[in-house]
Design a protein around this motif. Structure first.
Motif, short mmCIF file in Angstrom:
data_model
loop_
_atom_site.label_atom_id
_atom_site.label_comp_id
_atom_site.label_asym_id
_atom_site.label_seq_id
_atom_site.Cartn_x
_atom_site.Cartn_y
_atom_site.Cartn_z
N GLY A 1 -3.38 4.78 3.27
CA GLY A 1 -4.37 3.74 3.50
C GLY A 1 -3.97 2.82 4.63
O GLY A 1 -3.59 3.27 5.71
N ILE A 2 -4.02 1.50 4.37
CA ILE A 2 -3.70 0.54 5.43
C ILE A 2 -2.20 0.50 5.73
O ILE A 2 -1.77 -0.22 6.63
CB ILE A 2 -4.18 -0.89 5.10
N GLY A 3 -1.40 1.27 4.98
CA GLY A 3 0.05 1.28 5.21
C GLY A 3 0.40 1.47 6.68
O GLY A 3 1.18 0.72 7.26
N GLY B 1 -4.19 -17.31 -0.37
CA GLY B 1 -5.34 -16.99 0.48
C GLY B 1 -5.71 -15.53 0.47
O GLY B 1 -6.86 -15.16 0.60
N SER B 2 -4.71 -14.64 0.35
CA SER B 2 -5.00 -13.20 0.36
C SER B 2 -3.79 -12.41 -0.10
O SER B 2 -2.65 -12.79 0.17
CB SER B 2 -5.35 -12.76 1.78
N LEU B 3 -4.10 -11.30 -0.71
CA LEU B 3 -3.04 -10.36 -1.09
C LEU B 3 -2.32 -9.83 0.15
O LEU B 3 -1.16 -9.43 0.10
CB LEU B 3 -3.70 -9.19 -1.82
N GLY B 4 -3.01 -9.85 1.27
CA GLY B 4 -2.44 -9.32 2.52
C GLY B 4 -1.34 -10.18 3.11
O GLY B 4 -0.71 -9.78 4.09
N LEU B 5 -1.07 -11.36 2.52
CA LEU B 5 -0.08 -12.27 3.12
C LEU B 5 1.33 -12.09 2.57
O LEU B 5 2.30 -12.54 3.18
CB LEU B 5 -0.50 -13.72 2.86
N VAL C 1 3.45 -6.79 -0.60
CA VAL C 1 3.10 -6.71 -2.03
C VAL C 1 1.83 -5.88 -2.22
O VAL C 1 1.69 -5.16 -3.21
CB VAL C 1 2.93 -8.14 -2.59
N HIS C 2 0.92 -5.95 -1.25
CA HIS C 2 -0.38 -5.27 -1.44
C HIS C 2 -0.23 -3.75 -1.45
O HIS C 2 0.78 -3.19 -1.03
CB HIS C 2 -1.36 -5.70 -0.36
N GLY C 3 -1.30 -3.10 -1.93
CA GLY C 3 -1.32 -1.64 -1.95
C GLY C 3 -2.01 -1.07 -0.73
O GLY C 3 -2.06 -1.73 0.33
N ALA D 1 -5.12 -0.43 -0.15
CA ALA D 1 -6.45 -1.01 0.12
C ALA D 1 -7.44 0.00 0.69
O ALA D 1 -7.95 -0.18 1.81
CB ALA D 1 -6.31 -2.23 1.05
N PRO D 2 -7.79 1.04 -0.05
CA PRO D 2 -8.69 2.07 0.48
C PRO D 2 -10.04 1.52 0.95
O PRO D 2 -10.64 2.07 1.87
CB PRO D 2 -8.90 3.01 -0.72
N ASP D 3 -10.46 0.39 0.34
CA ASP D 3 -11.77 -0.17 0.72
C ASP D 3 -11.83 -0.65 2.17
O ASP D 3 -12.91 -0.74 2.75
CB ASP D 3 -12.17 -1.31 -0.24
P1 ATP Z 1 -1.46 -1.45 -5.82
O1 ATP Z 1 -1.76 -1.23 -7.26
O2 ATP Z 1 -0.92 -0.26 -5.14
O3 ATP Z 1 -0.67 -2.70 -5.57
P2 ATP Z 1 -4.20 -2.23 -5.68
O4 ATP Z 1 -5.11 -1.07 -5.86
O5 ATP Z 1 -3.94 -3.14 -6.81
O6 ATP Z 1 -2.84 -1.69 -5.08
P3 ATP Z 1 -4.65 -3.27 -3.07
O7 ATP Z 1 -4.66 -1.97 -2.41
O8 ATP Z 1 -3.51 -4.17 -2.81
O9 ATP Z 1 -4.78 -3.14 -4.62
O10 ATP Z 1 -6.00 -4.04 -2.76
C1 ATP Z 1 -6.57 -5.03 -3.61
C2 ATP Z 1 -7.62 -5.84 -2.81
O11 ATP Z 1 -6.94 -6.64 -1.85
C3 ATP Z 1 -8.59 -4.95 -2.03
O12 ATP Z 1 -9.88 -5.51 -2.06
C4 ATP Z 1 -8.02 -4.95 -0.64
O13 ATP Z 1 -8.98 -4.78 0.37
C5 ATP Z 1 -7.37 -6.34 -0.53
N1 ATP Z 1 -6.20 -6.26 0.37
C6 ATP Z 1 -5.01 -5.72 0.06
N2 ATP Z 1 -4.19 -5.76 1.12
C7 ATP Z 1 -4.88 -6.35 2.12
C8 ATP Z 1 -4.56 -6.67 3.47
N3 ATP Z 1 -3.36 -6.41 4.02
N4 ATP Z 1 -5.52 -7.25 4.22
C9 ATP Z 1 -6.72 -7.54 3.70
N5 ATP Z 1 -7.08 -7.27 2.45
C10 ATP Z 1 -6.18 -6.67 1.64
#
Ligand code: ATP
Length: 365
Positions: A16-18, A263-267, A286-288, A290-292
């Motif tokens: 994904g965004i990795g 503010g965001s998981l992306g931080l 920390v974030h995953g 983010a396939p969306d």
């Molecule tokens: P994991 O279980 O692997 O941690 P997850 O499925 O819980 O992952 P994320 O992939 O972290 O969740 O995404 C959760 C939400 O946060 C999504 O709506 C995603 O778009 C948003 N998000 C995550 N990372 C970012 C980022 N770097 N920039 C913007 N939005 C992000």
């Protein structure tokens, strides 16, 4: 000229965004090299492991993957998980495989508020505040102990058992880590979070170890909370927090809550540390995956760049790490923001702003 300090980095962009956020982080590391004028060099080797690799090879990483990684100074990791592979397969096959086999038992997750990014706490700004979550990263609810059976009884009759593992040694080392860290911080305070009223074996052992270890740190203030109350405390009185230590699952959940508040998981950055340095440590947002938003170039790169800063500190480059954090802060203050935090910039534009601040800082120094 030969670089005086050469570091071997294993780069695993993953899914994904990795790859997008890792590209951003690598640009910043390149600028750290440039700033050092030949003193520092990163030798990076990319590994294609992740869900696409799984679809081609039936495994998340090479069979000898851990052996390949062993000789690196650090691992820079993007994200793992995609809809084409069950989440528990991708997580256990790559990230947990590395964390557990490299005994990266301390997962450090700072929660930091940046200037220019409105946090989610209504009518309140704690911009200048930051706290840090210390996540036990080797056992607890992620011990992988249990099994499924009895599906032969027919549809709807299968059973599953999932056990959590709390060892006195595992609890003690992470709790001591938290106390040692607290001693280096402004407010010397450690908060332990469990659910020991309901989890009367493992988490009561944790509580007892916490009470015992705290006696060795009379200069550090302590609190013990249940996780449900702590979830509320994160929102109502985050200014009370300094170092928060918790089990694998509890700290994972609280750190998403903390980063969302900023503010965001992306931080949010993080570091999976093997404190004894027997194995390389691993640095990841920390974030995953983010396939969306994957593939759109809009992912926030600050978590990944902050993780690169943590990696620099781990490699003994404290000054360079501080420079990167300052460059991030300057970019957010000037309004270079991705969509998730109210801006319109792309991943690369934010990364380039940070790189530019870094190069300017060097000239000014
Ligand atoms: P994991 O279980 O692997 O941690 P997850 O499925 O819980 O992952 P994320 O992939 O972290 O969740 O995404 C959760 C939400 O946060 C999504 O709506 C995603 O778009 C948003 N998000 C995550 N990372 C970012 C980022 N770097 N920039 C913007 N939005 C992000």
């Amino acid at each position: 000229m030969n670089a005086k300090k050469t570091f071997k980095l294993a780069v695993i962009p993953g899914d994904g965004i990795g790859s997008e956020v890792i590209d951003a982080g690598m640009k910043v590391l390149k600028q750290v090299e440039v700033n050092s004028q030949g003193e520092i060099k990163f030798e990076s080797v990319y590994f294609p492991w992740g869900c696409d690799y799984y679809l081609e090879n039936g495994k998340m990483m090479a069979d000898d993957g851990l052996d390949q990684l062993k000789s690196f100074d650090a691992i820079y990791f993007g994200a793992v998980g995609y809809s084409n592979v069950p989440d528990h397969v991708s997580l256990w096959g790559l990230r947990l495989n590395i964390c557990q086999n490299f005994d990266q038992w301390a997962n450090i997750r700072p929660v930091r508020f940046y200037k220019g990014i409105p946090g989610k706490l209504a009518n309140r700004s704690i911009e200048d505040h930051d706290w840090v979550l210390i996540r036990e990263n080797s056992e607890g609810e992620y011990a992988g102990l249990g099994g499924r059976n009895l599906s032969g009884r027919g549809l709807g009759k299968e059973v599953a058992i999932q056990s959590a593992l709390f060892t006195e040694e595992g609890c003690e080392r992470i709790i001591r880590y938290a106390f040692d860290l607290a001693r280096t911080r402004k407010r010397k305070r450690v908060t332990s979070v469990t659910k020991s009223n309901a989890q009367q074996y493992g988490m009561v052992l944790w509580d007892e170890v916490f009470a015992r270890v705290s006696k060795d740190y009379p200069d550090v203030e302590t609190n013990q909370w249940l996780v449900d109350a702590m979830a509320a405390q994160f929102i109502l009185h985050p200014e009370e927090l300094e170092v928060v230590v918790a089990s694998n699952l509890i700290a994972d959940i609280l750190s998403d809550l903390g980063s969302a508040l900023t503010g965001s998981l992306g931080l949010a950055p993080s570091a999976n540390i093997n404190p004894e340095r027997r194995f390389p440590s691993m640095f990841e947002s920390v974030h995953g995956s983010a396939p969306d938003i994957a593939g759109q170039g809009i992912a926030n790169p600050i978590g990944a760049i902050g993780s690169a800063a943590m990696m620099l500190e781990h490699l003994g480059l404290k000054e360079e790490s501080n420079d990167v954090m300052r460059a991030i802060e300057e970019a957010t203050s000037k309004g270079f923001l991705t969509r998730d935090v109210g801006g319109t910039n792309s991943t690369i534009e934010v990364a380039e702003a940070i790189v530019e601040n870094l190069s300017k800082n060097k000239v000014e120094n």
